[in-house]
Motif scaffolding. Structure first.
Motif, PDB file in Angstrom:
ATOM      1  N   PHE A   1       0.833  -1.195   0.000  1.00 49.94           N
ATOM      2  CA  PHE A   1       0.000   0.000   0.000  1.00 49.94           C
ATOM      3  C   PHE A   1       0.871   1.249   0.000  1.00 49.94           C
ATOM      4  O   PHE A   1       2.068   1.196   0.290  1.00 49.94           O
ATOM      5  CB  PHE A   1      -0.942  -0.008   1.206  1.00 49.94           C
ATOM      6  CG  PHE A   1      -2.129  -0.906   1.027  1.00 49.94           C
ATOM      7  CD1 PHE A   1      -3.375  -0.381   0.731  1.00 49.94           C
ATOM      8  CD2 PHE A   1      -1.998  -2.287   1.127  1.00 49.94           C
ATOM      9  CE1 PHE A   1      -4.473  -1.204   0.553  1.00 49.94           C
ATOM     10  CE2 PHE A   1      -3.087  -3.124   0.950  1.00 49.94           C
ATOM     11  CZ  PHE A   1      -4.332  -2.575   0.659  1.00 49.94           C
TER      12      PHE A   1
ATOM     13  N   THR B   1     -11.743  -5.169  -6.206  1.00 44.37           N
ATOM     14  CA  THR B   1     -10.762  -4.123  -5.931  1.00 44.37           C
ATOM     15  C   THR B   1      -9.419  -4.409  -6.584  1.00 44.37           C
ATOM     16  O   THR B   1      -8.580  -3.511  -6.711  1.00 44.37           O
ATOM     17  CB  THR B   1     -10.552  -3.940  -4.414  1.00 44.37           C
ATOM     18  OG1 THR B   1      -9.986  -5.126  -3.873  1.00 44.37           O
ATOM     19  CG2 THR B   1     -11.871  -3.665  -3.724  1.00 44.37           C
TER      20      THR B   1
ATOM     21  N   CYS C   1     -12.199  -0.037  -6.754  1.00 40.85           N
ATOM     22  CA  CYS C   1     -11.569   1.096  -6.080  1.00 40.85           C
ATOM     23  C   CYS C   1     -10.062   0.864  -6.082  1.00 40.85           C
ATOM     24  O   CYS C   1      -9.595  -0.228  -6.416  1.00 40.85           O
ATOM     25  CB  CYS C   1     -12.092   1.253  -4.651  1.00 40.85           C
ATOM     26  SG  CYS C   1     -11.472   0.004  -3.510  1.00 40.85           S
ATOM     27  N   PRO C   2      -9.269   1.853  -5.698  1.00 40.34           N
ATOM     28  CA  PRO C   2      -7.810   1.684  -5.635  1.00 40.34           C
ATOM     29  C   PRO C   2      -7.336   1.159  -4.289  1.00 40.34           C
ATOM     30  O   PRO C   2      -6.158   1.240  -3.967  1.00 40.34           O
ATOM     31  CB  PRO C   2      -7.291   3.095  -5.898  1.00 40.34           C
ATOM     32  CG  PRO C   2      -8.328   3.973  -5.283  1.00 40.34           C
ATOM     33  CD  PRO C   2      -9.638   3.284  -5.531  1.00 40.34           C
ATOM     34  N   GLY C   3      -8.269   0.619  -3.493  1.00 38.60           N
ATOM     35  CA  GLY C   3      -7.916   0.114  -2.168  1.00 38.60           C
ATOM     36  C   GLY C   3      -8.201   1.149  -1.090  1.00 38.60           C
ATOM     37  O   GLY C   3      -8.171   2.357  -1.345  1.00 38.60           O
ATOM     38  N   ALA C   4      -8.490   0.649   0.104  1.00 38.52           N
ATOM     39  CA  ALA C   4      -8.718   1.539   1.250  1.00 38.52           C
ATOM     40  C   ALA C   4      -8.374   0.752   2.504  1.00 38.52           C
ATOM     41  O   ALA C   4      -9.155  -0.067   2.971  1.00 38.52           O
ATOM     42  CB  ALA C   4     -10.174   2.004   1.288  1.00 38.52           C
TER      43      ALA C   4
ATOM     44  N   THR D   1      -3.925   3.505  -0.209  1.00 40.74           N
ATOM     45  CA  THR D   1      -4.408   2.784  -1.388  1.00 40.74           C
ATOM     46  C   THR D   1      -3.306   1.885  -1.942  1.00 40.74           C
ATOM     47  O   THR D   1      -2.136   2.051  -1.624  1.00 40.74           O
ATOM     48  CB  THR D   1      -4.840   3.763  -2.489  1.00 40.74           C
ATOM     49  OG1 THR D   1      -3.687   4.491  -2.948  1.00 40.74           O
ATOM     50  CG2 THR D   1      -5.887   4.742  -1.979  1.00 40.74           C
TER      51      THR D   1
ATOM     52  N   ALA E   1      -3.923   3.702  -6.622  1.00 40.66           N
ATOM     53  CA  ALA E   1      -4.474   4.993  -7.046  1.00 40.66           C
ATOM     54  C   ALA E   1      -3.645   5.635  -8.151  1.00 40.66           C
ATOM     55  O   ALA E   1      -4.131   6.525  -8.859  1.00 40.66           O
ATOM     56  CB  ALA E   1      -4.577   5.941  -5.851  1.00 40.66           C
TER      57      ALA E   1
ATOM     58  N   ASN F   1     -10.937   7.401   2.655  1.00 42.65           N
ATOM     59  CA  ASN F   1      -9.570   7.575   3.139  1.00 42.65           C
ATOM     60  C   ASN F   1      -9.305   8.956   3.714  1.00 42.65           C
ATOM     61  O   ASN F   1      -8.220   9.228   4.218  1.00 42.65           O
ATOM     62  CB  ASN F   1      -8.569   7.287   2.012  1.00 42.65           C
ATOM     63  CG  ASN F   1      -8.490   5.819   1.672  1.00 42.65           C
ATOM     64  OD1 ASN F   1      -8.607   4.967   2.543  1.00 42.65           O
ATOM     65  ND2 ASN F   1      -8.294   5.511   0.394  1.00 42.65           N
TER      66      ASN F   1
ATOM     67  N   CYS G   1     -15.349   3.160  -0.983  1.00 39.54           N
ATOM     68  CA  CYS G   1     -14.986   1.799  -0.596  1.00 39.54           C
ATOM     69  C   CYS G   1     -15.717   1.481   0.698  1.00 39.54           C
ATOM     70  O   CYS G   1     -16.474   2.303   1.216  1.00 39.54           O
ATOM     71  CB  CYS G   1     -13.462   1.691  -0.412  1.00 39.54           C
ATOM     72  SG  CYS G   1     -12.854  -0.011  -0.228  1.00 39.54           S
TER      73      CYS G   1
END
Length: 365
Positions: free
Chosen positions: A93, A185, A227-230, A235, A238, A292, A324
């Motif tokens: 991340f 994701t 999504c780009p992660g959370a 992320t 992103a 985020n 997210c």
């Protein structure tokens, strides 16, 4: 604008930060200080509390907050499985921390826990419609190691995986799910792992193999979240251009798409891409809450984000969501439950406000 449109659907993604009592119990259980029977009672209490709090936000459709997904949204299905090792694929991340997937060590592959099982336990706590989030087949495919497993080929693993996910989806519908959301994701992450796009293409193909087993009506009740992660307000992808993902995303045979947008550097550009590739029978739930960002958005800010989306996406194909889930991993305490619930209320109120303004504008046309 179509003056017959009277609602603008709004839905959460799935997870809500675990209750303090549940997090403490999980630590005690992991340390061997609490038995499974006691954990089940605490899961029940956390689910009941979470669903009551989500109802109080005015949410028209709710989840169980993924309180029973012991360690996270991506690995619940193999919790307690005996043919896995903890040293699978690493996902870094942006803040430097790493999540690691489990690694399959032998066949056959079977779900140890289905999201349908958790839905059965939660359904009697509410009269509202419920959605159930599940992890995608493509994410689970990453559990298979790069080196073949003796006596259990990757091809056989994928066949078993598709069978298992079909059972999970059908089980969710049978348990009363109004919608089933597939968490995809890893879609954007695939382009970071392989900029050529071949991994992404294989992910789309695999997920469509599952969706092809459903009826057209069932597919309309399937949503896909990207999504780009959370995780810990960080992320994993992103920095990957949405333009590389979104055209392929809408090739998935699903009726709804939940697309992180509030946290994007240039949301207008992303919305234009969504509008270009969204098919007539699909609905785009646009992220209007940045999960985020610890700051709580105001309903007016949400309203402006909705109005921006409505400039590009037909209202009858538009919905709103959060970028997210909140704290999709059990040890993520970067966002409090109070903040998450306040953000959800802002989304709901801001969506209503936007619809009122859209209707007012239409009446003056």
């Amino acid at each position: 604008m179509d003056k017959r449109i009277t609602i603008l659907p709004t839905e959460a993604i799935g997870s809500l930060p675990r209750t303090q009592a549940l997090m403490q119990a999980q630590r005690e259980y992991n340390a061997g200080q609490l038995d499974w029977t006691a954990m089940q009672a605490l899961f029940d209490e956390a689910v009941k509390q979470t669903m009551s709090e989500l109802e109080a936000t005015g949410s028209p459709i709710i989840t169980d907050g993924e309180q029973r997904k012991t360690h996270g949204f991506a690995t619940y299905l193999v919790e307690g499985g005996h043919n896995f090792a903890p040293d699978g694929l690493e996902i870094p991340f942006s803040d430097g921390h790493v999540r690691r997937l489990p690694r399959l060590v032998s066949g056959p592959f079977r779900y140890a826990l289905s999201a349908a099982d958790t839905l059965v336990k939660a359904r009697h706590y509410t009269k509202l419609p419920m959605k159930q989030a599940i992890i995608s087949a493509s994410a689970v495919s990453l559990f298979y190691p790069s080196e073949p497993i003796e006596g259990y080929s990757r091809a056989q693993f994928l066949e078993d995986l598709i069978d298992e996910q079909e059972k999970e989806i059908r089980g969710c519908f049978a348990a009363g799910a109004d919608k089933v959301q597939i968490d995809f994701t890893e879609g954007r992450l695939a382009l970071k792992l392989d900029p050529s796009g071949s991994v992404l293409d294989s992910f789309i193909e695999l997920n469509n193999r599952v969706l092809a087993r459903l009826t057209e009506e069932e597919r309309q009740r399937i949503g896909v979240h990207t999504c780009p992660g959370a995780d810990h307000d960080a992320t994993h992808s992103a920095d990957v251009d949405y333009a590389e993902l979104l055209p392929s995303l809408f090739e998935l045979k699903a009726g709804s798409f939940y697309i992180a947008m509030a946290g994007e550097a240039d949301p207008e550009r992303g919305l234009k891409i969504v509008a270009r590739y969204l098919k007539p029978w699909q609905r785009a739930f646009i992220g209007v809450i940045d999960v985020n960002d610890p700051r709580i958005e105001t309903p007016e800010e949400v309203c402006e984000r909705v109005l921006q989306a409505a400039r590009f996406i037909p209202l009858e194909q538009l919905g709103t969501t959060d970028d997210c889930g909140f704290s999709p991993f059990c040890d993520d305490v970067s966002t409090s439950r109070e903040t998450a619930l306040a953000k959800i209320r802002a989304r709901i109120e801001g969506t209503k406000l936007a619809l009122e303004r859209l209707h007012a504008g239409a009446l003056h046309e």
